[in-house]
Design a protein around this motif. Structure first.
Motif, PDB file in Angstrom:
ATOM      1  N   LYS A 143     -19.499 -21.070   6.478  1.00  0.00           N
ATOM      2  CA  LYS A 143     -19.786 -19.662   6.709  1.00  0.00           C
ATOM      3  C   LYS A 143     -18.900 -19.051   7.786  1.00  0.00           C
ATOM      4  N   SER A 144     -18.424 -19.872   8.715  1.00  0.00           N
ATOM      5  CA  SER A 144     -17.539 -19.357   9.767  1.00  0.00           C
ATOM      6  C   SER A 144     -16.170 -20.010   9.609  1.00  0.00           C
ATOM      7  N   PRO A 145     -15.103 -19.257   9.861  1.00  0.00           N
ATOM      8  CA  PRO A 145     -13.750 -19.761   9.586  1.00  0.00           C
ATOM      9  C   PRO A 145     -13.316 -20.872  10.539  1.00  0.00           C
ATOM     10  N   SER A 146     -13.009 -22.025   9.978  1.00  0.00           N
ATOM     11  CA  SER A 146     -12.462 -23.118  10.777  1.00  0.00           C
ATOM     12  C   SER A 146     -11.152 -23.633  10.177  1.00  0.00           C
ATOM     13  N   PHE A 147     -10.644 -22.929   9.173  1.00  0.00           N
ATOM     14  CA  PHE A 147      -9.385 -23.298   8.505  1.00  0.00           C
ATOM     15  C   PHE A 147      -8.253 -22.519   9.161  1.00  0.00           C
ATOM     16  N   HIS A 148      -7.298 -23.229   9.746  1.00  0.00           N
ATOM     17  CA  HIS A 148      -6.235 -22.615  10.553  1.00  0.00           C
ATOM     18  C   HIS A 148      -4.895 -22.812   9.867  1.00  0.00           C
ATOM     19  N   CYS A 149      -4.116 -21.753   9.800  1.00  0.00           N
ATOM     20  CA  CYS A 149      -2.800 -21.781   9.164  1.00  0.00           C
ATOM     21  C   CYS A 149      -1.796 -21.144  10.116  1.00  0.00           C
ATOM     22  N   GLU A 150      -0.694 -21.842  10.372  1.00  0.00           N
ATOM     23  CA  GLU A 150       0.271 -21.373  11.375  1.00  0.00           C
ATOM     24  C   GLU A 150       1.657 -21.293  10.752  1.00  0.00           C
ATOM     25  N   ASP A 151       2.187 -20.074  10.611  1.00  0.00           N
ATOM     26  CA  ASP A 151       3.495 -19.888   9.976  1.00  0.00           C
ATOM     27  C   ASP A 151       4.612 -20.581  10.734  1.00  0.00           C
ATOM     28  N   ARG A 152       4.530 -20.557  12.059  1.00  0.00           N
ATOM     29  CA  ARG A 152       5.614 -21.142  12.864  1.00  0.00           C
ATOM     30  C   ARG A 152       5.794 -22.627  12.568  1.00  0.00           C
ATOM     31  N   LYS A 153       4.705 -23.313  12.395  1.00  0.00           N
ATOM     32  CA  LYS A 153       4.772 -24.756  12.121  1.00  0.00           C
ATOM     33  C   LYS A 153       4.798 -25.069  10.623  1.00  0.00           C
ATOM     34  N   GLY A 154       4.398 -24.092   9.802  1.00  0.00           N
ATOM     35  CA  GLY A 154       4.347 -24.345   8.372  1.00  0.00           C
ATOM     36  C   GLY A 154       3.278 -25.353   8.001  1.00  0.00           C
ATOM     37  N   ARG A 155       2.157 -25.327   8.717  1.00  0.00           N
ATOM     38  CA  ARG A 155       1.094 -26.308   8.492  1.00  0.00           C
ATOM     39  C   ARG A 155      -0.257 -25.607   8.438  1.00  0.00           C
ATOM     40  N   TYR A 156      -1.213 -26.283   7.796  1.00  0.00           N
ATOM     41  CA  TYR A 156      -2.605 -25.825   7.837  1.00  0.00           C
ATOM     42  C   TYR A 156      -3.477 -26.998   8.262  1.00  0.00           C
ATOM     43  N   HIS A 157      -4.627 -26.667   8.828  1.00  0.00           N
ATOM     44  CA  HIS A 157      -5.587 -27.703   9.231  1.00  0.00           C
ATOM     45  C   HIS A 157      -6.979 -27.096   9.270  1.00  0.00           C
ATOM     46  N   CYS A 158      -7.950 -27.828   8.752  1.00  0.00           N
ATOM     47  CA  CYS A 158      -9.345 -27.391   8.827  1.00  0.00           C
ATOM     48  C   CYS A 158     -10.060 -28.243   9.866  1.00  0.00           C
ATOM     49  N   PHE A 159     -10.658 -27.586  10.849  1.00  0.00           N
ATOM     50  CA  PHE A 159     -11.369 -28.301  11.894  1.00  0.00           C
ATOM     51  C   PHE A 159     -12.784 -28.688  11.461  1.00  0.00           C
ATOM     52  N   GLY A 160     -13.147 -28.269  10.260  1.00  0.00           N
ATOM     53  CA  GLY A 160     -14.449 -28.655   9.731  1.00  0.00           C
ATOM     54  C   GLY A 160     -14.389 -29.925   8.914  1.00  0.00           C
ATOM     55  N   CYS A 161     -13.520 -29.951   7.892  1.00  0.00           N
ATOM     56  CA  CYS A 161     -13.458 -31.124   7.002  1.00  0.00           C
ATOM     57  C   CYS A 161     -12.243 -31.999   7.247  1.00  0.00           C
ATOM     58  N   GLY A 162     -11.265 -31.519   8.053  1.00  0.00           N
ATOM     59  CA  GLY A 162     -10.143 -32.371   8.435  1.00  0.00           C
ATOM     60  C   GLY A 162      -8.933 -32.315   7.529  1.00  0.00           C
ATOM     61  N   VAL A 163      -8.949 -31.517   6.453  1.00  0.00           N
ATOM     62  CA  VAL A 163      -7.776 -31.459   5.579  1.00  0.00           C
ATOM     63  C   VAL A 163      -6.601 -30.872   6.346  1.00  0.00           C
ATOM     64  N   THR A 164      -5.419 -31.343   6.007  1.00  0.00           N
ATOM     65  CA  THR A 164      -4.221 -30.862   6.698  1.00  0.00           C
ATOM     66  C   THR A 164      -3.030 -31.027   5.770  1.00  0.00           C
ATOM     67  N   GLY A 165      -1.985 -30.244   5.977  1.00  0.00           N
ATOM     68  CA  GLY A 165      -0.808 -30.394   5.131  1.00  0.00           C
ATOM     69  C   GLY A 165       0.132 -29.215   5.233  1.00  0.00           C
ATOM     70  N   ASP A 166       1.113 -29.190   4.305  1.00  0.00           N
ATOM     71  CA  ASP A 166       2.111 -28.133   4.282  1.00  0.00           C
ATOM     72  C   ASP A 166       1.992 -27.340   2.983  1.00  0.00           C
ATOM     73  N   HIS A 167       3.029 -26.570   2.636  1.00  0.00           N
ATOM     74  CA  HIS A 167       3.024 -25.746   1.426  1.00  0.00           C
ATOM     75  C   HIS A 167       2.725 -26.589   0.194  1.00  0.00           C
ATOM     76  N   PHE A 168       3.439 -27.698   0.074  1.00  0.00           N
ATOM     77  CA  PHE A 168       3.355 -28.502  -1.145  1.00  0.00           C
ATOM     78  C   PHE A 168       2.005 -29.203  -1.253  1.00  0.00           C
ATOM     79  N   ARG A 169       1.516 -29.720  -0.133  1.00  0.00           N
ATOM     80  CA  ARG A 169       0.224 -30.404  -0.153  1.00  0.00           C
ATOM     81  C   ARG A 169      -0.884 -29.440  -0.571  1.00  0.00           C
ATOM     82  N   PHE A 170      -0.807 -28.196  -0.105  1.00  0.00           N
ATOM     83  CA  PHE A 170      -1.844 -27.235  -0.457  1.00  0.00           C
ATOM     84  C   PHE A 170      -1.881 -27.019  -1.973  1.00  0.00           C
ATOM     85  N   LEU A 171      -0.723 -26.868  -2.588  1.00  0.00           N
ATOM     86  CA  LEU A 171      -0.687 -26.611  -4.024  1.00  0.00           C
ATOM     87  C   LEU A 171      -1.106 -27.835  -4.833  1.00  0.00           C
TER      88      LEU A 171
END
Length: 651
Positions: A49-77
């Motif tokens: 219900k509250s946003p814990s998914f973080h995406c940072e253009d400078r690093k080109g990475r995403y990370h969720c502090f709730g479930c722990g998923v992490t990766g780049d452009h390709f991993r997301f797709l």
């Protein structure tokens, strides 16, 4: 096909990762800072219900502090849309306006061969499904019916039957134009050291094993005959299938986690299927072997704190200990595990059948953290009546915790084990030093069985301080006392409350300014709070959060929020009434200040006893310990209600 690092870097640099992910999520306006390329949203991989998914253009990475998923452009797709890696690269290249490189003919051939093997496995799955419904599969259908599996569940997991024939599958595939080499490459036939190949699976109930995209890559087969020595048989290692890298039901469980919760790992296929039928869809299993490091990594990709569930027998407990040894060196902030032990003689399937889903849910709710399991293994059934045995236990715990690779987690594990040892043994060392009599010694009458002093000896040689140390083990398991990801809950609750209710800073400024925190990240957040207050930027929650983000402390803040939320410290959050937040904060602050003061006094009393082991110093130490445990007991009781204080507590 293979792609050069330069090509991948070029298309990644041309396409902001927020442009890729923004097609699947809605960015949170309050937390997102578009100008800085810093984006927040509710995680698309799990429900929240509250946003814990973080995406940072400078690093080109995403990370969720709730479930722990992490990766780049390709991993997301690949993870979100189920694309293959080349397909993901092609999509990013198209967004970047960069032509795809010339294809490698040899690699393309391998990809075509791999795709054809998927087609062969799909044909084999259909064959087994069909044979289950024929007269050949009557016994298998009766077995599945006796195990309580509905027709819908059988179809959902695509269960099948391999007839008792050496060539039935081989002949079926040959009639579809499948070549002998393809059957062998899929592991469907046995061809080594035999003149004529034959079907690997015969007279077995078949469990298709999907990969992360739902494609069948292997099979598990359960023998129908009791005379077969191998009750379960898996496919061999193939181009498609590497057993140690696969979890059964991974794709379905990951999808189920979008609704919330954590992933549960059990021991076998039937357990997964029975639990899914009972409503537990977020369940996976290793493939007939002990959990591997790669499989643990898959669990952590789904959830930062998976629950590992083991059967309630000696073999199950032994498997739990093996899993604990595997996980211990790899734990890190946000990556750990909990252990659920079933009643003796029961597996999940048995338990759900006999007592219903609630019985299994009760087992999950009682899951214990990794540190508890390590402690239980090293102390269960042990007799530590001599100094040598107590020293051996301390040495073993030091050696175990020294394996942890993450420096911060290692430090906190070592600290917790030291505290557990102190609580478990009492302060026997100090007492033993004086048993020889003479000045400053402990005479036997002072601490004999039935004596009136605190800190009597018990028969096993462990010191008990009027019941104080006897309850310390349960207190150590309290969420208010233990550490999660190296961060003390009490301190996190204070900081989260101050950020979400900034008026508390002004109301308690003298105490807040001098707040004594032990955790490095919380100290940084505290400094940001004080600076914001000094510059008039702490009037609203939004202003404080913005100050935290400007100070590059957003990830620290999210860790504190996650910890407080898991422990149900609802009064610390912004939707709590200010009266409840104020009451809870005052009580938590009082407990914190008392505990920190008593902790310092405890260290001083221990040092005094070590240098001058008199009865007076020992009694003083016991009194300080008693006060310290009173504070811990109060916290444990508060934590049991899921609140720090306040009216209208929530469950």
């Amino acid at each position: 096909m293979r792609f050069s690092d330069g090509f991948l870097s070029e298309i990644r640099d041309r396409v902001p990762i927020s442009a890729v992910i923004g097609q699947r999520v809605t960015w949170d306006r309050k937390k997102t800072n578009t100008q800085r390329g810093d984006f927040w949203a509710c995680c698309p991989f799990h429900g929240e219900k509250s946003p814990s998914f973080h995406c940072e253009d400078r690093k080109g990475r995403y990370h969720c502090f709730g479930c722990g998923v992490t990766g780049d452009h390709f991993r997301f797709l690949t993870e979100m849309d189920g694309l293959s890696f080349p397909e993901a690269v092609e999509r990013i290249a198209e967004m970047a306006g960069v032509p795809m490189p010339a294809r490698d003919a040899q690699e393309e051939r391998r990809e075509r061969e791999r795709a054809s093997l998927h087609d062969v496995m799909e044909l084999a799955t259909t064959f087994f499904e069909d044979r289950l419904q024929t007269s050949d599969g009557a016994r298998a259908r009766a077995y599945l019916r006796d195990r309580g599996l509905s027709q819908a569940t059988q179809q959902q997991f695509r269960l099948g039957f391999a007839p008792d024939s050496r060539n039935a599958l081989k002949e079926f595939l040959a009639s579809k134009g499948i070549e002998k080499t393809q059957m062998e490459a899929c592991g469907l036939t046995v061809f080594e050291d035999v003149p004529v190949s034959y079907d690997r699976f015969r007279d077995r109930i078949m469990f298709p094993i999907p990969d992360s995209r739902g494609r069948i890559i292997a099979f598990g087969g359960r023998a129908m005959s009791a005379e077969i020595s191998a009750k379960y048989l898996n496919s061999p290692e193939t181009e498609l299938f590497h057993k140690g890298n696969v979890l059964y039901n991974f794709a379905r469980a990951r999808k189920a986690l979008q609704k919330g919760g954590t992933v549960i790992a059990v021991e076998g296929y039937m357990d997964v299927i029975a639990l899914a039928q009972a409503g537990f869809e977020n369940v996976v299993a290793p493939l007939g072997t002990a959990l591997t490091e790669n499989q643990l990594g898959l669990l952590w990709r789904m959830s930062g704190e998976p629950v590992l569930c083991f059967d309630g027998d000696k073999a199950g407990l032994k498997a739990a200990y093996r899993a604990a040894d595997l996980a211990l060196p790899l734990v890190a902030p946000g990556n750990t595990a909990r252990f659920a032990l079933l009643p003796e003689g029961k597996d999940p399937d048995d338990l759900v059948k006999a007592e219903g889903p609630e019985a299994f849910r009760t087992v999950l709710n009682a899951a214990r953290p990794l540190s508890d399991l390590i402690w239980m293994r090293e102390t269960s059934g042990g007799v530590f009546e001599t100094p040598e045995r107590r020293a051996e236990l301390e040495k073993t715990l030091r050696e175990l915790t020294s394996r942890i690779k993450d420096e911060s987690v290692r430090y906190h594990y070592q600290q917790e084990m030291r505290e557990r040892v102190l609580n478990f043994f009492g302060n026997q060392r100090g007492r033993q030093q004086g048993q020889g009599g003479g000045k400053g010694s402990f005479n036997k009458g002072s601490f004999s069985k039935g004596g009136g002093e605190r800190g009597q000896w018990n028969k096993g040689g462990a010191g008990v301080q009027a019941g104080r140390l006897a309850v310390s083990e349960s207190l150590a398991r309290s969420a208010m006392v233990k550490r999660t990801a190296g961060m003390p809950l009490r301190e996190a609750a204070l900081v989260v409350a101050l950020v979400n209710h900034p008026s508390l800073i002004d109301e308690n400024f003298e105490h807040v300014e001098r707040l004594d925190l032990s955790h490095g990240e919380l100290k940084q957040l505290h400094s940001v709070l004080i600076d914001a207050m000094a510059h008039g930027e702490a009037n609203t929650r939004e202003a404080v959060v913005a100050a935290i983000e400007r100070a590059s402390c957003a990830e620290m803040w999210e860790r504190a929020v996650t910890l407080a939320r898991r422990a149900r410290q609802w009064t610390a959050f912004e939707d709590a009434a200010i009266e409840d937040a104020r009451d809870a904060f005052a009580q938590t602050l009082h407990l914190h200040r008392s505990a920190r003061t008593l902790h310092k006094e405890l260290k001083q009393a221990e040092a005094a006893l070590a240098t001058d082991p008199t009865d007076e110093n020992y009694r003083h130490l016991v009194e300080v310990q008693a006060q310290f445990h009173d504070v811990q007991a109060t916290e444990a009781l508060i934590e049991g209600f899921g609140v720090s204080s306040g009216r209208g507590g929530r469950n």
